[in-house]
Design a protein around this motif. Structure first.
Motif, mmCIF file in Angstrom:
data_model
loop_
_atom_site.group_PDB
_atom_site.id
_atom_site.type_symbol
_atom_site.label_atom_id
_atom_site.label_comp_id
_atom_site.label_asym_id
_atom_site.label_seq_id
_atom_site.Cartn_x
_atom_site.Cartn_y
_atom_site.Cartn_z
ATOM 1 N N LEU A 1 108.846 -41.420 -114.808
ATOM 2 C CA LEU A 1 108.376 -41.583 -113.431
ATOM 3 C C LEU A 1 109.600 -41.543 -112.515
ATOM 4 N N THR A 2 109.695 -40.498 -111.723
ATOM 5 C CA THR A 2 110.886 -40.284 -110.898
ATOM 6 C C THR A 2 110.646 -40.878 -109.517
ATOM 7 N N ARG A 3 111.482 -41.837 -109.145
ATOM 8 C CA ARG A 3 111.283 -42.498 -107.851
ATOM 9 C C ARG A 3 112.616 -42.795 -107.196
ATOM 10 N N PRO A 4 112.921 -42.172 -106.037
ATOM 11 C CA PRO A 4 112.178 -41.124 -105.349
ATOM 12 C C PRO A 4 112.036 -39.890 -106.240
ATOM 13 N N ASN A 5 110.933 -39.171 -105.994
ATOM 14 C CA ASN A 5 110.670 -38.013 -106.853
ATOM 15 C C ASN A 5 111.544 -36.827 -106.448
ATOM 16 N N ALA A 6 111.734 -35.953 -107.405
ATOM 17 C CA ALA A 6 112.369 -34.659 -107.142
ATOM 18 C C ALA A 6 111.355 -33.601 -107.561
ATOM 19 N N PRO A 7 111.124 -32.550 -106.800
ATOM 20 C CA PRO A 7 111.867 -32.195 -105.605
ATOM 21 C C PRO A 7 111.214 -32.609 -104.287
ATOM 22 N N SER A 8 110.239 -33.538 -104.314
ATOM 23 C CA SER A 8 109.579 -33.872 -103.040
ATOM 24 C C SER A 8 110.432 -34.811 -102.191
ATOM 25 N N GLU B 1 98.197 -34.312 -102.656
ATOM 26 C CA GLU B 1 98.833 -33.393 -101.693
ATOM 27 C C GLU B 1 99.973 -34.041 -100.918
ATOM 28 N N HIS B 2 100.003 -35.378 -100.895
ATOM 29 C CA HIS B 2 101.113 -36.080 -100.215
ATOM 30 C C HIS B 2 102.169 -36.540 -101.218
ATOM 31 N N TYR B 3 102.123 -35.994 -102.409
ATOM 32 C CA TYR B 3 103.066 -36.339 -103.493
ATOM 33 C C TYR B 3 102.952 -37.807 -103.903
ATOM 34 N N GLN B 4 101.725 -38.327 -103.805
ATOM 35 C CA GLN B 4 101.479 -39.706 -104.239
ATOM 36 C C GLN B 4 100.779 -39.704 -105.601
ATOM 37 N N LEU B 5 100.821 -40.849 -106.298
ATOM 38 C CA LEU B 5 100.187 -40.955 -107.618
ATOM 39 C C LEU B 5 98.673 -40.886 -107.464
ATOM 40 N N LYS C 1 106.832 -27.977 -92.827
ATOM 41 C CA LYS C 1 106.192 -29.241 -93.205
ATOM 42 C C LYS C 1 107.161 -29.939 -94.155
ATOM 43 N N VAL C 2 107.602 -31.130 -93.778
ATOM 44 C CA VAL C 2 108.649 -31.790 -94.575
ATOM 45 C C VAL C 2 108.256 -33.238 -94.857
ATOM 46 N N PRO C 3 107.865 -33.548 -96.092
ATOM 47 C CA PRO C 3 107.553 -34.952 -96.363
ATOM 48 C C PRO C 3 108.763 -35.845 -96.115
ATOM 49 N N GLU C 4 108.485 -37.080 -95.723
ATOM 50 C CA GLU C 4 109.592 -38.002 -95.447
ATOM 51 C C GLU C 4 110.356 -38.269 -96.740
#
Ligand SMILES: Cc1ncc(COP(=O)(O)O)c(C=O)c1O
Length: 351
Positions: free
Chosen positions: A150-157, A132-136, A282-285
């Motif tokens: 593996l997209t880092r930083p990920n899109a679209p989060s 839920e926090h867009y973590q692996l 709600k906006v993830p960093e």
């Protein structure tokens, strides 16, 4: 259609963010850089004479690759390949390392082009959901396949998973790991050295975002020379035209210009995120040049997106599971971000 290949029956084709023709639109929908590219690129363009256009370009983009290797801290050009945007290199990596029918891994959500490229290549894309926090998630570390995007930083989060976790994954994964660093210049750190430390890692980047050169189509990949040598077999003979090579070289040699633009975008990103949090989103960093803003109130996210569009402000809305309550907003100039926030307040009746 009787001439259609069977794999195309199930392919819709990638739908890029809208590129309107009008100039009075605030365009926060395709993660372009709001600031102009280095002035040096115009000098490089002017220096190209008729001969440069008359002849074929350097098929292996030697000068550009050398400059990239130097900038990236790698021994020489044998560690680098360039392409017509990173999208070309993403397609090429499948053509080079994946057989039809193989399994390819990606997180969910992620850059939606991977799925289309896998369908076109007739291989199987297996998604492993981010938490839920867009973590692996633990499931990601036990999954295997021929290749992993593996997209880092990920899109679209916009979220960058911890570097140590990426290293752990690369060590445990049997296939090739493509670390998509399209947005990494906006992040705190990067995984560039993994291309040296791991024999299965390819780190890809683009000039479309941080270098303000989306229109040029320039992508790069760094990996061990034995992997790059395979790419050189499968790429189009002249995959980088003479203009792209000259402009790419000028841009990488004016690295400070890119860093200055990135610093401005990062400062605006903080201000825009604060404004969205204040409005109840709600906006993830984000470590990218965009924010994913989740909204569970009324009107819903899609309605906000449509109302924005009527106000001539374009953001991105993905009508798909996990993203249907969110808007993805590219960080523009401060004036563009302010116009967006003002429109948002009006739409939410929070003026
Ligand atoms: C995660 C990701 N990777 C790659 C790309 C493609 O970059 P390019 O413009 O170099 O093809 C994008 C573009 O939006 C992206 O978001």
């Amino acid at each position: 259609m009787k001439f259609q290949r069977h794999i195309l029956r199930d392919v819709q084709g990638y739908v890029p963010g809208e590129q309107p023709r009008e100039s009075d639109i605030i365009k926060l929908n395709t993660n372009e850089n709001p600031y102009p590219p280095s002035p040096r690129i115009f000098e490089a363009l002017q220096a190209l004479n008729g001969d440069a256009f008359r002849k074929y370009p350097d098929p292996v983009s030697l000068r550009f690759r050398r400059a990239l290797a130097e900038r990236y801290g790698y021994p020489d050009e044998s560690w680098v390949i360039v392409g017509n945007g990173m999208d070309e290199l993403l397609a090429l990596v499948l053509r080079t390392f994946v057989d039809p029918g193989d399994t390819v891994l990606a997180t969910d959500p992620t850059y939606s082009l991977y799925e289309i490229l896998c369908k076109l290549h007739d291989c199987r894309l297996e998604y492993v959901a981010l938490d839920e926090h867009y973590q692996l998630s633990p499931a990601f570390f036990s999954a295997q396949g021929r290749l992993c995007f593996l997209t880092r930083p990920n899109a679209p989060s916009g979220v960058a998973v911890p570097k140590a976790e990426v290293a752990r994954f690369c060590t445990g994964f049997d296939g090739i790991v493509v670390i998509d660093e399209a947005y990494v210049d906006f992040a705190e750190d990067n995984c560039l050295e993994f291309a040296r430390d791991h024999d299965n890692v390819i780190v890809m980047r683009t000039f479309s975002k941080s270098f303000s050169l989306a229109g040029m189509r320039i992508g790069t990949a760094v990996a061990r020379p034995e992997l790059i040598a395979e790419f050189l077999k499968t790429k189009d003979s002249y995959n980088m035209n003479v203009v792209s090579q000259a402009i790419g070289l000028a841009a990488i040699n004016d690295y400070d210009h890119m860093l200055e633009n990135v610093a401005k975008v990062k400062a605006s990103r903080t201000r825009l995120r604060d404004a969205l949090l204040e409005l109840g989103f709600k906006v993830p960093e984000s470590q990218s040049n965009f924010l994913l803003a989740e909204w569970r109130g009324t009107p819903d996210a899609q309605t906000i997106f449509e109302a924005m569009k009527r106000d001539k402000i374009l953001v991105r809305y993905f009508k798909m599971p996990r993203l249907e309550h969110s808007l993805r907003i590219t960080v523009g100039t401060d004036a563009e971000c302010a116009a967006f926030v003002q429109a948002l307040k009006r739409i939410l009746h929070k003026e």
